[in-house]
Design an enzyme around this catalytic site. Structure first.
Site, mmCIF file in Angstrom:
data_model
loop_
_atom_site.group_PDB
_atom_site.id
_atom_site.type_symbol
_atom_site.label_atom_id
_atom_site.label_comp_id
_atom_site.label_asym_id
_atom_site.label_seq_id
_atom_site.Cartn_x
_atom_site.Cartn_y
_atom_site.Cartn_z
ATOM 1 N N ASP A 1 -20.218 -1.302 -16.290
ATOM 2 C CA ASP A 1 -20.538 -1.621 -17.680
ATOM 3 C C ASP A 1 -20.415 -0.359 -18.496
ATOM 4 O O ASP A 1 -20.606 0.735 -17.974
ATOM 5 C CB ASP A 1 -22.003 -2.072 -17.792
ATOM 6 N N ASP B 1 -26.115 -6.723 -15.316
ATOM 7 C CA ASP B 1 -27.542 -6.757 -15.615
ATOM 8 C C ASP B 1 -28.047 -8.140 -16.005
ATOM 9 O O ASP B 1 -29.214 -8.440 -15.879
ATOM 10 C CB ASP B 1 -27.903 -5.726 -16.690
ATOM 11 N N ASP C 1 -24.095 -12.375 -14.892
ATOM 12 C CA ASP C 1 -23.387 -11.411 -14.046
ATOM 13 C C ASP C 1 -23.570 -11.724 -12.569
ATOM 14 O O ASP C 1 -22.836 -11.204 -11.721
ATOM 15 C CB ASP C 1 -23.902 -9.985 -14.308
#
Ligand code: ADP
Ligand code: MG
Length: 891
Positions: free
Chosen positions: A331, A632, A636
């Site tokens: 990310d 997170d 996901d």
């Protein structure tokens, strides 16, 4: 006071449940009552060994093919009335099982403790105030609030549920989410039908809820079945499985050789019993008794080293897989960047404004062309929208400005304060009636307010999502005019190119007191842009370089705009200037094959929806990559599960993501992934070191016995002496290798190909070489001292000391896989020298102590013999040193 443990919470109305637990939905419990109940009910935790009983775990230690051989050997020795041999063999079996049992238990405990160390907070209502507390301190009667992504912390009777969806796989095995409500169900409903209950350990995947805690810890449904949970899988890793296959092979070979020796010897007319004893010696010699324990210990040390570097391993196999990771998909926000948002630029009324000041302290001002501006009109509307369409909080605690909630939103409170707008007053003037929460897939948030007697919806989100819905914008007098889409787009691109994260704001007047997505689907009035800086983490810059050097590719995956993502990526050294990003929309148009080609070249993926991460993982894996993927959010989870290493954020991640991940970063930092990979490679190195160190001894011992039988001479070492060598050296010398610090060059080469054999040709050759050298030295000196007139005991003592000295010398060669041993520092591993010192002491006792002489049939030997022993050990170390230099193993 103890509370009534009434069954059937699901069968009564929630009011009755509140009454029974002396609590209320409005206030929850008081702190005093909560403390009292915590004492009475104990912490909300399920510990103790979940899974098999201690007895069973101990018994399972004997369930290994190699141990079977030892037990049979011991039986034969007993049958032959070789009581000392039988005793020692059974002793070894027992000690081995004990060590395995203790190590395994410790490793399991350590893993469980680590898992718990990732604190799991819950929102609870105490004395009328919502607070975040550690889930361990929950008690029956507490009122908790759940949102998507949370793990249900205890068994709850729901009293408020909005579109609540829970997966109860951990309890019922059913992996699809079930809807929950508040209505009581029939008293005889099964667990799966109790829709007004949420059970501990299950996961909230959508919606929100309020629940009353009815039972905690062992009293929960999950707590009740904890004893039945099977923990067998927890300690199996690809490596331990490979070792199991290896052991089975070894078993066949050893049995084959033992039979061969037995047959050949018997044919020659040797006494049958002697031949049996030789077969026993061969078996115990060739079995690497210390190997299973060494693997477990090395992995456990790896787990604790990673924890020190803020990576918590949730599944043991991850330790090894980390070592062969080839791609990290990370990310951007919060992992590669600091997640420290500061609004730097505004666009309102077609003009750009600058905002000064750093961090979350509201010290700074809004200016244009160097002059502070009066905040009014459209500019003020923009900042007000930022405050109202916002769930974050900002407070000064001990002189430090701290935030609660999403940093992106907190930054908007700061920018408003810099313009003299106070969020508390604004929130009172424009109370919120309804909202659509931000969601990475939707990419916007909307909230409905009563503002100046009007019902107004404020919307904020990604430009691509908001701007197409705008038809008007406000002019300087606050009058709506047609929106200049092109000018806004240009301005936002300019901001993004500076690496700023751009949020778009809009509003629409409505006449309903509830909000749904249709109301913001079009006809919005554009208010402006707020662009914020989120600086790249400096540690990430170095970590990315280290990964590159180690042949690990790094890819950025973000929901942010492509231009912003590319700007940050180039600051991080992750993308070249002029490089292209692939957006989620483009990605959606590619089929699986096209995506496979694309994922190899593209480093930055922008505006990616969480669901698309799964496709990225699959495409990379189809290319043979070993993928670490961060995440997170709830969405996901599928990608985290599919990845070879799912990496969840410990600080900012949801419980759902943590549950799906193999590793949790306690600091959410990209650099921690790199550190974990380094440790993973180090662990693997140390395992290989132990294996290549231990096997030549077994090989050499096996050969010595086989040659003796084939040549028809007395055994140079007895079974008892072999066990002595194997056990003492494995514990004192071999274990030192598990504590070796990571080699400095561990990130200097490409990752180990997945599925590559543990031992390649070079290492197998080295094992054979050392085994043969040990055979020649031990056998040679044995025969030589017998020829010189030494007793059988003396000659055997020489042979035993050759093995031990040879192993000590070879241990130096094994400290470093790729360079000479001094590469890793003479004194970097205290266990190494301590182990050698202890081993030397034991050999002195073995040779000179009368009691030891009696048990092991050993005898003192003269100084010349020692010289020859040392010389042959030095020779072995030298030969291996030369061999290492010539082959230069690069792995
Ligand atoms: P990432 O975490 O990868 O940076 P997000 O999915 O959080 O991406 O954000 C994607 C986009 O959604 C952002 O570029 C921004 O425009 C918008 N956004 C982010 N956070 C919020 C929020 N709290 N409210 C509204 N929009 C948001
Ligand atoms: Mg985000």
């Amino acid at each position: 006071m103890t509370l009534p443990d009434l069954p059937g919470w699901h069968a009564r109305p929630h009011d009755a449940a509140f009454a029974a637990l002396d609590s209320s939905a409005a206030d929850g419990l008081s702190e005093a009552v909560a403390t009292e109940r915590l004492v009475a009910h104990g912490p909300n935790r399920i510990d103790a060994h979940a899974g098999r009983s201690a007895l069973l775990r101990f018994a399972l230690q004997f369930h290994q093919p190699l141990i079977y051989i030892l037990i049979v050997s011991g039986g034969i020795a007993a049958f032959l009335e070789e009581w000392a041999d039988a005793g020692v063999i059974f002793g070894v079996v027992l000690v081995n099982a004990l060590i395995g049992f203790i190590q395994e238990g410790r490793a399991e405990d350590a893993l469980a403790a680590l898992a718990r160390s990732v604190a799991s907070d819950v929102t609870v209502l105490r004395a009328g105030q919502r607070r975040r507390i550690d889930a361990v301190t929950l008690v029956p009667g507490d009122v908790v609030w759940l949102a998507a992504g949370d793990k249900v912390p205890a068994d709850l009777r729901l009293f408020d549920a909005r579109a609540l969806q829970v997966t109860e796989a951990s309890l019922t095995g059913e992996s699809t989410a079930v809807s929950k409500g508040v209505e009581p169900v029939a008293a005889d409903s099964g667990i799966a039908e109790r829709t007004c209950m949420a059970f501990a350990g299950t996961l909230v995947v959508a919606g929100q809820a309020g629940g009353l805690v009815v039972s905690t810890g062992r009293g929960t449904e999950t707590g009740r079945i904890a004893d039945l949970l099977d923990a067998t899988e927890t300690l199996a890793t690809p490596l331990t499985k490979a070792m199991e296959r290896f052991s089975n092979w070894l078993l066949v070979i050893i049995l084959g050789l033992a039979v061969l020796g037995f047959v050949v010897g018997s044919l020659r007319g040797e006494p049958l019993l002697d031949m049996l004893m030789a077969a026993v010696a061969l078996a115990v010699g060739a079995i690497p008794e210390g190997l299973p324990a060494a693997i477990t210990v090395t992995l456990a040390i790896g787990v604790s080293r990673m924890a020190k570097r803020r990576a918590i391993i949730r599944r043991l196999p991850a330790v090894e897989t980390l070592g062969s990771t080839t791609v990290i998909c990370s990310d951007k926000t919060g992992t590669l960047t600091e997640n420290q948002m500061t609004v730097r630029a505004l666009l309102a009324d077609g003009q750009r404004f600058a905002v000064s000041g750093d961090g979350y302290a509201p010290l700074g001002s809004v200016s244009q062309d160097g002059g502070t501006v009066e905040v009014s009109g459209p500019l003020r509307d923009l900042l007000v929208a930022g405050v109202l369409c916002n769930d974050a909080g900002l407070a000064e605690v001990d002189g430090e400005w701290t935030i609660t909630g999403d940093p992106t939103e907190a930054a908007l409170l700061v920018s408003a304060r810099k313009a003299g707008l106070d969020e508390n007053r604004l929130r009172m003037e424009g109370p919120r009636l309804d909202e659509i929460a931000f969601d990475s897939a939707r990419q916007y948030m909307a909230s409905l307010h009563r503002l100046d007697g009007q019902l107004v919806v404020l919307v904020k989100g990604a430009l691509e999502v908001i701007l197409p819905r705008c038809t008007t914008m406000l002019d300087a007098d606050g009058e709506p005019v047609a929106a200049d889409i092109e000018a806004i787009d240009t301005a936002s691109r300019a901001m993004a190119a500076e690496g700023l994260r751009v949020l778009t704001f809009a509003r629409i007047e409505v006449n309903s007191e509830t909000l749904d997505e249709m109301q913001v689907a079009g006809g919005l009035c554009f208010l402006g842009l707020q662009a914020m800086l989120d600086p790249p983490r400096q540690a990430a810059v170095q970590a990315i370089q280290a990964c590159r050097a180690a042949g690990v590719k790094v890819k950025m995956i973000t929901g942010d705009h492509a231009v912003t993502a590319l700007a940050i990526a180039s600051q991080l050294g992750l993308a070249e200037p002029g490089e292209k990003a692939l957006t989620g929309r483009e990605l959606a148009l590619l089929d699986a094959d096209q995506l496979r080609v694309a994922v190899e070249d593209v480093n930055v993926f922008a505006r990616v929806e969480p669901e698309q991460k799964l496709r990225l993982v699959q495409a990379l894996q189809a290319n043979g990559e070993v993928v670490a993927m961060t995440g997170d959010g709830v969405n996901d989870a599928p990608a985290l599960k599919a990845a070879n290493i799912g990496v969840a954020m410990g600080a900012g991640g949801t419980e759902v993501a943590k549950e799906a991940a193999a590793m949790v970063l306690t600091d959410d930092n990209f650099a921690t992934i790199e550190a974990a990979i380094e440790e993973g490679r180090g662990v693997y190195d140390n395992l290989v070191k132990f294996i290549i160190w231990t096997l030549p001894t077994n090989f050499g011992e096996g050969l010595v016995i086989l040659f003796a039988v084939l040549a028809g001479v007395t055994l140079p070492i007895t079974p008892l002496q072999i066990l002595w060598i194997n056990m003492t050296t494995a514990v004192l010398l071999g274990m030192a290798l598990a504590f070796e610090p990571i080699q400095k060059d561990v990130m200097g080469h490409a990752p180990r190909p997945p599925g590559a054999p543990i031992l390649d040709g070079v290492l197998i050759r080295r094992i054979v070489l050392v085994g043969v050298l040990l055979l020649v030295a031990a056998f040679g000196l044995f025969l030589r001292w017998q020829a010189l007139g030494a007793s059988l005991e003396e000659a055997r003592t020489v042979a035993v000391n050759v093995f031990v000295a040879g192993e000590i010398a070879y241990l130096f060669n094994c400290r470093n896989l790729r360079g000479p041993f001094w590469c890793c520092g003479w004194f970097s591993n205290p266990w190494f020298w301590g182990g050698i010192g202890a081993m030397v002491t034991l050999q002195a006792l073995f040779t000179w102590l009368p009691a030891m002489n009696r048990v092991f049939a050993s005898a003192p030997i003269p100084a010349e013999a020692w010289l020859e022993i040392l010389a042959s050990a030095a020779f072995i170390a030298l030969v291996v040193g030369v061999e290492k230099r010539l082959t230069r193993v690069v792995r």
